[in-house]
Design a protein around this motif. Structure first.
Motif, PDB file in Angstrom:
ATOM      1  N   MET A  86      10.083  12.971  -5.185  1.00 16.93           N
ATOM      2  CA  MET A  86      10.476  12.021  -4.177  1.00 16.93           C
ATOM      3  C   MET A  86       9.287  11.642  -3.307  1.00 16.93           C
ATOM      4  O   MET A  86       9.142  10.491  -2.957  1.00 16.93           O
ATOM      5  N   GLN A  87       8.484  12.655  -2.963  1.00  9.97           N
ATOM      6  CA  GLN A  87       7.346  12.402  -2.097  1.00  9.97           C
ATOM      7  C   GLN A  87       6.299  11.541  -2.821  1.00  9.97           C
ATOM      8  O   GLN A  87       5.655  10.706  -2.202  1.00  9.97           O
ATOM      9  N   LYS A  88       6.139  11.746  -4.142  1.00 13.65           N
ATOM     10  CA  LYS A  88       5.210  10.941  -4.929  1.00 13.65           C
ATOM     11  C   LYS A  88       5.646   9.481  -4.951  1.00 13.65           C
ATOM     12  O   LYS A  88       4.842   8.569  -4.781  1.00 13.65           O
ATOM     13  N   THR A  89       6.886   9.230  -5.157  1.00 15.67           N
ATOM     14  CA  THR A  89       7.418   7.877  -5.230  1.00 15.67           C
ATOM     15  C   THR A  89       7.241   7.164  -3.900  1.00 15.67           C
ATOM     16  O   THR A  89       6.865   5.985  -3.867  1.00 15.67           O
ATOM     17  N   LEU A  90       7.484   7.855  -2.830  1.00 14.96           N
ATOM     18  CA  LEU A  90       7.345   7.262  -1.499  1.00 14.96           C
ATOM     19  C   LEU A  90       5.890   6.918  -1.208  1.00 14.96           C
ATOM     20  O   LEU A  90       5.601   5.846  -0.665  1.00 14.96           O
ATOM     21  N   SER A  91       4.962   7.782  -1.594  1.00 10.63           N
ATOM     22  CA  SER A  91       3.543   7.508  -1.332  1.00 10.63           C
ATOM     23  C   SER A  91       3.048   6.333  -2.193  1.00 10.63           C
ATOM     24  O   SER A  91       2.266   5.496  -1.736  1.00 10.63           O
ATOM     25  N   VAL A  92       3.492   6.227  -3.448  1.00 16.69           N
ATOM     26  CA  VAL A  92       3.107   5.102  -4.307  1.00 16.69           C
ATOM     27  C   VAL A  92       3.673   3.804  -3.744  1.00 16.69           C
ATOM     28  O   VAL A  92       2.991   2.772  -3.713  1.00 16.69           O
ATOM     29  N   LEU A  93       4.901   3.831  -3.269  1.00 19.05           N
ATOM     30  CA  LEU A  93       5.521   2.648  -2.688  1.00 19.05           C
ATOM     31  C   LEU A  93       4.788   2.221  -1.431  1.00 19.05           C
ATOM     32  O   LEU A  93       4.569   1.019  -1.213  1.00 19.05           O
ATOM     33  N   LEU A  94       4.367   3.157  -0.604  1.00 19.45           N
ATOM     34  CA  LEU A  94       3.642   2.854   0.620  1.00 19.45           C
ATOM     35  C   LEU A  94       2.273   2.246   0.309  1.00 19.45           C
ATOM     36  O   LEU A  94       1.870   1.256   0.930  1.00 19.45           O
ATOM     37  N   VAL A  95       1.556   2.797  -0.659  1.00 18.48           N
ATOM     38  CA  VAL A  95       0.249   2.257  -1.046  1.00 18.48           C
ATOM     39  C   VAL A  95       0.405   0.856  -1.631  1.00 18.48           C
ATOM     40  O   VAL A  95      -0.374  -0.061  -1.339  1.00 18.48           O
ATOM     41  N   ALA A  96       1.403   0.620  -2.470  1.00 18.43           N
ATOM     42  CA  ALA A  96       1.633  -0.694  -3.062  1.00 18.43           C
ATOM     43  C   ALA A  96       1.962  -1.716  -1.992  1.00 18.43           C
ATOM     44  O   ALA A  96       1.497  -2.867  -2.046  1.00 18.43           O
ATOM     45  N   THR A  97       2.723  -1.352  -0.990  1.00 19.28           N
ATOM     46  CA  THR A  97       3.089  -2.266   0.092  1.00 19.28           C
ATOM     47  C   THR A  97       1.862  -2.649   0.910  1.00 19.28           C
ATOM     48  O   THR A  97       1.671  -3.819   1.256  1.00 19.28           O
ATOM     49  N   LEU A  98       1.034  -1.674   1.224  1.00 17.21           N
ATOM     50  CA  LEU A  98      -0.169  -1.962   2.000  1.00 17.21           C
ATOM     51  C   LEU A  98      -1.153  -2.835   1.205  1.00 17.21           C
ATOM     52  O   LEU A  98      -1.783  -3.735   1.760  1.00 17.21           O
ATOM     53  N   THR A  99      -1.266  -2.580  -0.080  1.00 18.49           N
ATOM     54  CA  THR A  99      -2.159  -3.373  -0.923  1.00 18.49           C
ATOM     55  C   THR A  99      -1.659  -4.815  -1.029  1.00 18.49           C
ATOM     56  O   THR A  99      -2.439  -5.760  -0.945  1.00 18.49           O
ATOM     57  N   LEU A 100      -0.367  -4.975  -1.178  1.00 17.89           N
ATOM     58  CA  LEU A 100       0.210  -6.305  -1.301  1.00 17.89           C
ATOM     59  C   LEU A 100       0.078  -7.088   0.002  1.00 17.89           C
ATOM     60  O   LEU A 100      -0.166  -8.283  -0.011  1.00 17.89           O
ATOM     61  N   SER A 101       0.207  -6.426   1.110  1.00 17.16           N
ATOM     62  CA  SER A 101       0.087  -7.133   2.395  1.00 17.16           C
ATOM     63  C   SER A 101      -1.352  -7.539   2.670  1.00 17.16           C
ATOM     64  O   SER A 101      -1.604  -8.461   3.444  1.00 17.16           O
ATOM     65  N   ALA A 102      -2.310  -6.897   2.047  1.00 11.85           N
ATOM     66  CA  ALA A 102      -3.714  -7.253   2.243  1.00 11.85           C
ATOM     67  C   ALA A 102      -4.085  -8.530   1.488  1.00 11.85           C
ATOM     68  O   ALA A 102      -5.129  -9.122   1.759  1.00 11.85           O
TER      69      ALA A 102
END
Length: 174
Positions: free
Chosen positions: A1-17
């Motif tokens: 669960m923690q892995k999925t949340l961290s990947v989702l957070l990184v993808a969101t930050l990358t997309l917003s950039a």
């Protein structure tokens, strides 16, 4: 669960950039601005800007003009004049002396006498290979070419003639 949340957070930050990348000077699509109208240069020299200037042919690296090695075709077998909306197509076929004739062309004979008499005369010329070739059958030695003539050039013309080595064919205006 923690892995999925961290990947989702990184993808969101990358997309917003990506929004800042669009306006960045590093983005290759922003290197040139939008197009704007420019004044047209209408000087007479600008028309031939991409055409190389003809040299006098006296320089160290000047290319010699090619020598014309074409000769008249042996016999003229056919002369046909097909009218077009802008003039006419003059088609001629002939038989070469031997096989291998190439670079067939109808060369216009420009003389004062022809202009005065209303004659449009062509010389049917071909080139032959430098090496010897067989004579072959008549069908294998057939060569043809066509030339276009404008209505302006046909004005006052009463006779079209194509000349070969052994004969010439003519077509008169009706």
């Amino acid at each position: 669960m923690q892995k999925t949340l961290s990947v989702l957070l990184v993808a969101t930050l990358t997309l917003s950039a990506c929004n800042s990348w669009r306006n960045s000077r590093v983005n290759p699509t922003n290197w040139f601005g939008s197009s704007t109208p420019a004044p047209v240069n209408t000087s007479p020299d600008a028309a031939d800007a991409l055409v190389p200037k003809q040299s006098s042919g006296t320089g160290l690296f000047a290319k010699k003009e090619d020598e014309d090695t074409s000769i008249l075709i042996a016999t003229i077998d056919e002369l046909r004049i097909d009218p077009t909306p802008t003039g006419a197509i003059i088609y001629s076929a002939g038989t070469a002396v031997r096989q291998g004739a190439y670079n067939a062309h109808l060369r216009l004979v420009d003389s004062e006498e022809n202009r005065r008499n209303g004659i449009l005369e062509f010389m049917f010329r071909v080139n032959y290979p430098k090496y010897s070739t067989q004579q072959g059958t008549v069908q294998s030695r057939m060569v043809s070419d066509a030339a276009t003539v404008s209505l302006q050039d046909l004005e006052g013309i009463r006779l079209v003639r194509v000349v070969g080595q052994q004969n010439a064919l003519e077509s008169r205006r009706r």
